[in-house]
Write an enzyme that holds these catalytic residues in place. Structure first.
Site, PDB file in Angstrom:
ATOM      1  N   HIS A  42       0.845  -1.202   0.000  1.00 31.96           N
ATOM      2  CA  HIS A  42       0.000   0.000   0.000  1.00 31.96           C
ATOM      3  C   HIS A  42       0.881   1.253   0.000  1.00 31.96           C
ATOM      4  O   HIS A  42       0.554   2.258  -0.645  1.00 31.96           O
ATOM      5  CB  HIS A  42      -0.890   0.036   1.242  1.00 31.96           C
ATOM      6  N   GLN A  66     -17.928  -6.946  -0.954  1.00 27.97           N
ATOM      7  CA  GLN A  66     -17.025  -7.721  -1.804  1.00 27.97           C
ATOM      8  C   GLN A  66     -16.568  -9.014  -1.146  1.00 27.97           C
ATOM      9  O   GLN A  66     -15.699  -9.702  -1.663  1.00 27.97           O
ATOM     10  CB  GLN A  66     -15.841  -6.876  -2.254  1.00 27.97           C
ATOM     11  N   LYS A 155      -0.983  -6.430  -8.038  1.00 28.31           N
ATOM     12  CA  LYS A 155      -1.183  -7.647  -7.232  1.00 28.31           C
ATOM     13  C   LYS A 155      -2.583  -8.217  -7.476  1.00 28.31           C
ATOM     14  O   LYS A 155      -2.770  -9.424  -7.591  1.00 28.31           O
ATOM     15  CB  LYS A 155      -0.968  -7.285  -5.762  1.00 28.31           C
ATOM     16  N   ASP A 156      -3.576  -7.322  -7.543  1.00 29.12           N
ATOM     17  CA  ASP A 156      -4.959  -7.729  -7.823  1.00 29.12           C
ATOM     18  C   ASP A 156      -5.229  -7.408  -9.295  1.00 29.12           C
ATOM     19  O   ASP A 156      -5.936  -6.449  -9.622  1.00 29.12           O
ATOM     20  CB  ASP A 156      -5.915  -6.989  -6.891  1.00 29.12           C
TER      21      ASP A 156
HETATM   22  P1  AMP Z   1      -6.534  -4.011  -0.230  1.00 27.66           P
HETATM   23  O1  AMP Z   1      -6.408  -3.170   0.986  1.00 27.66           O
HETATM   24  O2  AMP Z   1      -6.057  -5.398  -0.059  1.00 27.66           O
HETATM   25  O3  AMP Z   1      -7.896  -3.895  -0.864  1.00 27.66           O
HETATM   26  O4  AMP Z   1      -5.534  -3.377  -1.280  1.00 27.66           O
HETATM   27  C1  AMP Z   1      -5.581  -2.012  -1.590  1.00 27.66           C
HETATM   28  C2  AMP Z   1      -4.730  -1.781  -2.801  1.00 27.66           C
HETATM   29  O5  AMP Z   1      -3.389  -2.168  -2.524  1.00 27.66           O
HETATM   30  C3  AMP Z   1      -5.192  -2.586  -4.025  1.00 27.66           C
HETATM   31  O6  AMP Z   1      -5.115  -1.759  -5.166  1.00 27.66           O
HETATM   32  C4  AMP Z   1      -4.203  -3.706  -4.064  1.00 27.66           C
HETATM   33  O7  AMP Z   1      -4.006  -4.221  -5.361  1.00 27.66           O
HETATM   34  C5  AMP Z   1      -2.940  -3.005  -3.568  1.00 27.66           C
HETATM   35  N1  AMP Z   1      -1.967  -3.982  -3.065  1.00 27.66           N
HETATM   36  C6  AMP Z   1      -2.204  -4.996  -2.192  1.00 27.66           C
HETATM   37  N2  AMP Z   1      -1.078  -5.718  -2.023  1.00 27.66           N
HETATM   38  C7  AMP Z   1      -0.124  -5.157  -2.798  1.00 27.66           C
HETATM   39  C8  AMP Z   1       1.254  -5.454  -3.055  1.00 27.66           C
HETATM   40  N3  AMP Z   1       1.864  -6.472  -2.488  1.00 27.66           N
HETATM   41  N4  AMP Z   1       1.929  -4.653  -3.918  1.00 27.66           N
HETATM   42  C9  AMP Z   1       1.299  -3.592  -4.523  1.00 27.66           C
HETATM   43  N5  AMP Z   1       0.018  -3.271  -4.312  1.00 27.66           N
HETATM   44  C10 AMP Z   1      -0.692  -4.036  -3.471  1.00 27.66           C
END
Ligand code: AMP
Length: 298
Positions: A42, A66, A155-156
């Site tokens: 993040h 989700q 990552k996603d």
């Molecule tokens: P989340 O809080 O898991 O919904 O992730 C928030 C954002 O952070 C999303 O756009 C994810 O794709 C990104 N993200 C999560 N893990 C990583 C990572 N290891 N490297 C880069 N971006 C990430």
């Protein structure tokens, strides 16, 4: 200074204050949507927003829409004070942290953004409704925060692809930025779910990254799509504690037809100790008969 806002009115006021200026000299606003439990992945998104925009906002919202399983939602980590400290450290200007009833006033949404066919593959079958929930909440975030740019992790990858597609289809003004995956030194892609892995589980999970590296090597050595897939598959087949859900090589837009050469994306999902993990990588398929460059010499 990092300001935390929790209601729509507070958000609107903070937004006007931070973006004061005429249309031409108004500062640019970058938004990083998250579900909290912030880690270095993040942080990279936040740094990208900070480097490209004068004002950086982070949203922290664990979106019930989700999650297909209540248990997954209930155990999702919510370390708000740590997240706040990280945002302060990273120089975030604004944190938008609404409660569920602020985000969904009057109960669950009646009108959803439906993701369509692209959501019925890869992640889709095991997470019914997930991408509808993601696109619905991202639409809400984009329309309430109204950023100039929004930052999402590769990552996603399927999520990033769908969000790009949604913005293109709906003609939004916001620019969507994809940021490469951040990994731990051992190669494990950072994820808020990694905390649920034991030491042994973590060791098993490293096979995902190892499989992707093998596949990249096979591609850079001139392997065909089938050989690239099989290189990754062999690594995962040798890891009994990793239950593979899918391993697929796709065109970068995730369309079903994969060209014989050029850029492609390899995506994997697997469960380790009951924790569902995903990872992906870009691979470059070499045209048949051309002279491949061995990966080590690149
Ligand atoms: P989340 O809080 O898991 O919904 O992730 C928030 C954002 O952070 C999303 O756009 C994810 O794709 C990104 N993200 C999560 N893990 C990583 C990572 N290891 N490297 C880069 N971006 C990430």
């Amino acid at each position: 200074m990092t300001e935390v806002v929790r209601t729509r009115d507070e958000l609107a006021q903070a937004r006007s204050r931070l973006l004061a200026g005429t249309d031409e000299d108004r500062p640019k606003l970058g938004l990083v949507p998250t579900m909290g439990a912030l880690h270095a992945g993040h942080a990279t998104l936040i740094e990208a927003a900070r480097s490209e925009c004068q004002v950086a906002a982070v949203s922290i919202f664990v979106n019930p829409m989700q999650f297909s399983q209540e248990s997954d939602l209930a155990r999702y980590p919510r370390p708000f004070e740590d997240d706040l400290a990280r945002c302060v450290e990273l120089g975030v200007d604004l944190i938008w942290a609404p409660d569920v009833d602020v985000m969904y006033p009057g109960g669950p949404a009646q009108v959803w953004v439906t993701a369509g066919a692209l959501a019925n593959q890869l992640e889709g079958p095991s997470r019914p409704g997930h991408f509808d929930g993601v696109l619905t909440v991202v639409t809400k975030l984009l329309t309430t925060v109204r950023p100039d740019r929004a930052y999402f992790g590769e990552k996603d990858y399927q999520q990033l692809t769908l969000i790009r597609r949604m913005v293109a289809d709906f003609g939004g003004d916001v620019l969507i930025r994809g940021v490469p995956t951040v990994r731990d030194a051992d190669g494990l892609a950072l994820s808020s779910r990694n905390v649920f892995l034991s030491v042994n589980g973590r060791r098993a999970a490293l096979n995902l990254g190892a499989a992707l590296r093998k596949a990249r090597f096979a591609a850079s050595s001139g392997g065909t799509a089938a050989e690239v897939l099989s290189a990754a598959g062999t690594v995962l087949a040798g890891a009994p504690d990793v239950q593979v859900e899918y391993l697929e090589l796709r065109d970068p837009d995730l369309s079903p037809t994969l060209p014989a050469h050029g850029p492609a994306r390899l995506l994997v999902a697997a469960t380790v100790e009951g924790v569902r993990l995903i990872d992906n990588t870009a691979v470059e398929l070499t045209p048949a008969g051309s002279d491949p460059t061995p990966a080590e010499s690149r």
